[in-house]
Design an enzyme around this catalytic site. Structure first.
Site, PDB file in Angstrom:
ATOM      1  N   GLY A  46       3.040 -13.913  -5.676  1.00 53.60           N
ATOM      2  CA  GLY A  46       1.956 -13.252  -4.967  1.00 53.60           C
ATOM      3  C   GLY A  46       0.849 -12.854  -5.931  1.00 53.60           C
ATOM      4  O   GLY A  46       1.121 -12.527  -7.085  1.00 53.60           O
ATOM      5  N   GLN A  51      -6.467  -8.470  -8.904  1.00 50.46           N
ATOM      6  CA  GLN A  51      -5.826  -8.775 -10.188  1.00 50.46           C
ATOM      7  C   GLN A  51      -6.630  -9.763 -11.030  1.00 50.46           C
ATOM      8  O   GLN A  51      -6.411  -9.877 -12.226  1.00 50.46           O
ATOM      9  CB  GLN A  51      -4.419  -9.354  -9.949  1.00 50.46           C
ATOM     10  CG  GLN A  51      -3.468  -8.341  -9.327  1.00 50.46           C
ATOM     11  CD  GLN A  51      -2.131  -8.993  -9.027  1.00 50.46           C
ATOM     12  OE1 GLN A  51      -1.932  -9.557  -7.958  1.00 50.46           O
ATOM     13  NE2 GLN A  51      -1.213  -8.944  -9.979  1.00 50.46           N
ATOM     14  N   CYS A  91       5.286  -7.700 -11.277  1.00 50.23           N
ATOM     15  CA  CYS A  91       3.866  -7.889 -10.980  1.00 50.23           C
ATOM     16  C   CYS A  91       3.242  -8.669 -12.125  1.00 50.23           C
ATOM     17  O   CYS A  91       3.513  -8.372 -13.288  1.00 50.23           O
ATOM     18  CB  CYS A  91       3.185  -6.519 -10.839  1.00 50.23           C
ATOM     19  SG  CYS A  91       1.418  -6.622 -10.480  1.00 50.23           S
ATOM     20  N   LEU A  92       2.409  -9.633 -11.799  1.00 55.17           N
ATOM     21  CA  LEU A  92       1.742 -10.433 -12.839  1.00 55.17           C
ATOM     22  C   LEU A  92       0.837  -9.562 -13.712  1.00 55.17           C
ATOM     23  O   LEU A  92       0.544  -9.933 -14.839  1.00 55.17           O
ATOM     24  CB  LEU A  92       0.937 -11.571 -12.207  1.00 55.17           C
ATOM     25  CG  LEU A  92       1.792 -12.732 -11.666  1.00 55.17           C
ATOM     26  CD1 LEU A  92       0.936 -13.706 -10.878  1.00 55.17           C
ATOM     27  CD2 LEU A  92       2.507 -13.442 -12.805  1.00 55.17           C
ATOM     28  N   HIS A 133       3.200  -5.259  -1.258  1.00 53.66           N
ATOM     29  CA  HIS A 133       2.842  -5.122  -2.681  1.00 53.66           C
ATOM     30  C   HIS A 133       1.400  -5.611  -2.912  1.00 53.66           C
ATOM     31  O   HIS A 133       0.610  -4.934  -3.581  1.00 53.66           O
ATOM     32  CB  HIS A 133       3.852  -5.928  -3.512  1.00 53.66           C
ATOM     33  CG  HIS A 133       3.567  -6.004  -4.980  1.00 53.66           C
ATOM     34  ND1 HIS A 133       4.418  -5.481  -5.937  1.00 53.66           N
ATOM     35  CD2 HIS A 133       2.538  -6.566  -5.670  1.00 53.66           C
ATOM     36  CE1 HIS A 133       3.905  -5.710  -7.138  1.00 53.66           C
ATOM     37  NE2 HIS A 133       2.772  -6.374  -7.011  1.00 53.66           N
ATOM     38  N   GLU A 134       1.070  -6.774  -2.343  1.00 56.64           N
ATOM     39  CA  GLU A 134      -0.267  -7.343  -2.558  1.00 56.64           C
ATOM     40  C   GLU A 134      -1.332  -6.543  -1.813  1.00 56.64           C
ATOM     41  O   GLU A 134      -2.452  -6.378  -2.308  1.00 56.64           O
ATOM     42  CB  GLU A 134      -0.304  -8.822  -2.140  1.00 56.64           C
ATOM     43  CG  GLU A 134       0.695  -9.730  -2.865  1.00 56.64           C
ATOM     44  CD  GLU A 134       0.672  -9.615  -4.372  1.00 56.64           C
ATOM     45  OE1 GLU A 134      -0.382  -9.274  -4.930  1.00 56.64           O
ATOM     46  OE2 GLU A 134       1.719  -9.835  -5.005  1.00 56.64           O
ATOM     47  N   HIS A 137      -2.463  -3.713  -3.877  1.00 52.30           N
ATOM     48  CA  HIS A 137      -3.467  -4.086  -4.891  1.00 52.30           C
ATOM     49  C   HIS A 137      -4.874  -3.970  -4.320  1.00 52.30           C
ATOM     50  O   HIS A 137      -5.792  -3.506  -4.993  1.00 52.30           O
ATOM     51  CB  HIS A 137      -3.248  -5.526  -5.374  1.00 52.30           C
ATOM     52  CG  HIS A 137      -2.208  -5.675  -6.443  1.00 52.30           C
ATOM     53  ND1 HIS A 137      -2.284  -5.027  -7.654  1.00 52.30           N
ATOM     54  CD2 HIS A 137      -1.071  -6.414  -6.489  1.00 52.30           C
ATOM     55  CE1 HIS A 137      -1.237  -5.366  -8.406  1.00 52.30           C
ATOM     56  NE2 HIS A 137      -0.480  -6.208  -7.717  1.00 52.30           N
TER      57      HIS A 137
HETATM   58  C1  QAP Z   1       4.880  -9.315  -6.320  1.00 55.01           C
HETATM   59  O1  QAP Z   1       4.932 -10.558  -8.301  1.00 55.01           O
HETATM   60  C2  QAP Z   1       6.322  -9.130  -5.968  1.00 55.01           C
HETATM   61  O2  QAP Z   1       6.835  -9.601 -15.120  1.00 55.01           O
HETATM   62  C3  QAP Z   1       4.550 -10.634  -6.942  1.00 55.01           C
HETATM   63  O3  QAP Z   1       6.678 -11.637 -16.850  1.00 55.01           O
HETATM   64  C4  QAP Z   1       7.331  -9.261  -6.927  1.00 55.01           C
HETATM   65  O4  QAP Z   1       4.660 -12.735  -8.659  1.00 55.01           O
HETATM   66  C5  QAP Z   1       6.685  -8.805  -4.713  1.00 55.01           C
HETATM   67  C6  QAP Z   1       5.828 -12.230 -12.816  1.00 55.01           C
HETATM   68  C7  QAP Z   1       8.669  -9.098  -6.590  1.00 55.01           C
HETATM   69  C8  QAP Z   1       8.011  -8.653  -4.371  1.00 55.01           C
HETATM   70  C9  QAP Z   1       9.014  -8.792  -5.295  1.00 55.01           C
HETATM   71  C10 QAP Z   1       6.198 -11.002 -13.311  1.00 55.01           C
HETATM   72  C11 QAP Z   1       5.747 -13.289 -13.709  1.00 55.01           C
HETATM   73  C12 QAP Z   1       5.501 -12.437 -11.402  1.00 55.01           C
HETATM   74  C13 QAP Z   1       6.473 -10.816 -14.646  1.00 55.01           C
HETATM   75  C14 QAP Z   1       4.982 -11.665  -9.093  1.00 55.01           C
HETATM   76  C15 QAP Z   1       6.385 -11.876 -15.539  1.00 55.01           C
HETATM   77  C16 QAP Z   1       6.022 -13.122 -15.066  1.00 55.01           C
HETATM   78  C17 QAP Z   1       5.387 -11.439 -10.489  1.00 55.01           C
HETATM   79 CO    CO Z   2       1.264  -7.115  -8.328  1.00 56.02          CO
END
Ligand code: QAP
Ligand code: CO
Length: 171
Positions: A46, A51, A91-92, A133-134, A137
């Site tokens: 996401g 972001q 989270c990215l 979550h998004e 943001h």
């Molecule tokens: C949000 O998050 C989300 O720490 C999206 O080193 C996450 O795409 C919603 C990511 C989990 C629900 C459950 C995170 C990539 C990606 C990191 C992501 C990383 C590399 C996170």
């Molecule tokens: Co995020």
């Protein structure tokens, strides 16, 4: 294909409130494509426009393993929600950090696609968590703000250290 730079927590621009999209034009389509490319490259499930420092209500999500099920949410609104669930979120914009957050279990969302067509969607489980979550943001909220001040400060310190290391490596 264009990859956009992702803002890292605690960048203050992550607290900007996004404005609704009013024009469904070629610029919007390009933003959606660039956000999709950026999310798939990361890889992530996401990404919100906030972001990538674009403060409009645009979200891309793909929770499929094959990266072949893109969901685009523009000007999203939660119509109904029920229940609670806890999920280990990442989270990215907060790389390397995963923490448990409690959110609604089931949601009904109304949004527009990149062509400006309105649709409604029922979501539960991971997709529901990801949409919430998004959408946070877009309101300027990062998931670490649900954690205790102690945990949040530890994450801030860790992120600042990480940023210094990146700066040193590229020097
Ligand atoms: C949000 O998050 C989300 O720490 C999206 O080193 C996450 O795409 C919603 C990511 C989990 C629900 C459950 C995170 C990539 C990606 C990191 C992501 C990383 C590399 C996170
Ligand atoms: Co995020």
């Amino acid at each position: 294909m264009a990859l956009l730079p992702i803002l890292n927590y605690p960048d203050p621009r992550l607290h900007t409130v996004a404005k609704p999209v009013t024009e469904f034009n070629a610029d919007l389509k390009r933003l959606v494509q660039d956000m999709r490319d950026t999310m798939y490259d990361a890889p992530g499930i996401g990404l919100a426009a906030t972001q990538v420092d674009r403060h409009v209500q645009v979200i891309v999500i793909d929770t499929s393993k094959e990266q072949n099920d893109l969901l685009v949410l523009i000007n999203p609104k939660i119509l109904t929600q029920s229940g609670t669930q806890t999920y280990e979120e990442g989270c990215l914009s907060v790389p390397g950090i995963y923490e448990t957050v409690t959110r609604a279990e089931k949601i009904t969302v109304e949004a527009k696609n990149a062509s400006g067509e309105l649709f409604t969607l029922n979501a539960e489980g991971l997709l529901s968590v990801c949409i919430q979550h998004e959408m946070d943001h877009l309101k300027g909220k990062v998931f670490v703000e649900y954690l205790s001040p102690l945990k949040r400060n530890r994450i801030k310190t860790k992120m600042a250290k990480h940023a210094r290391e990146i700066a040193r490596n590229s020097y």
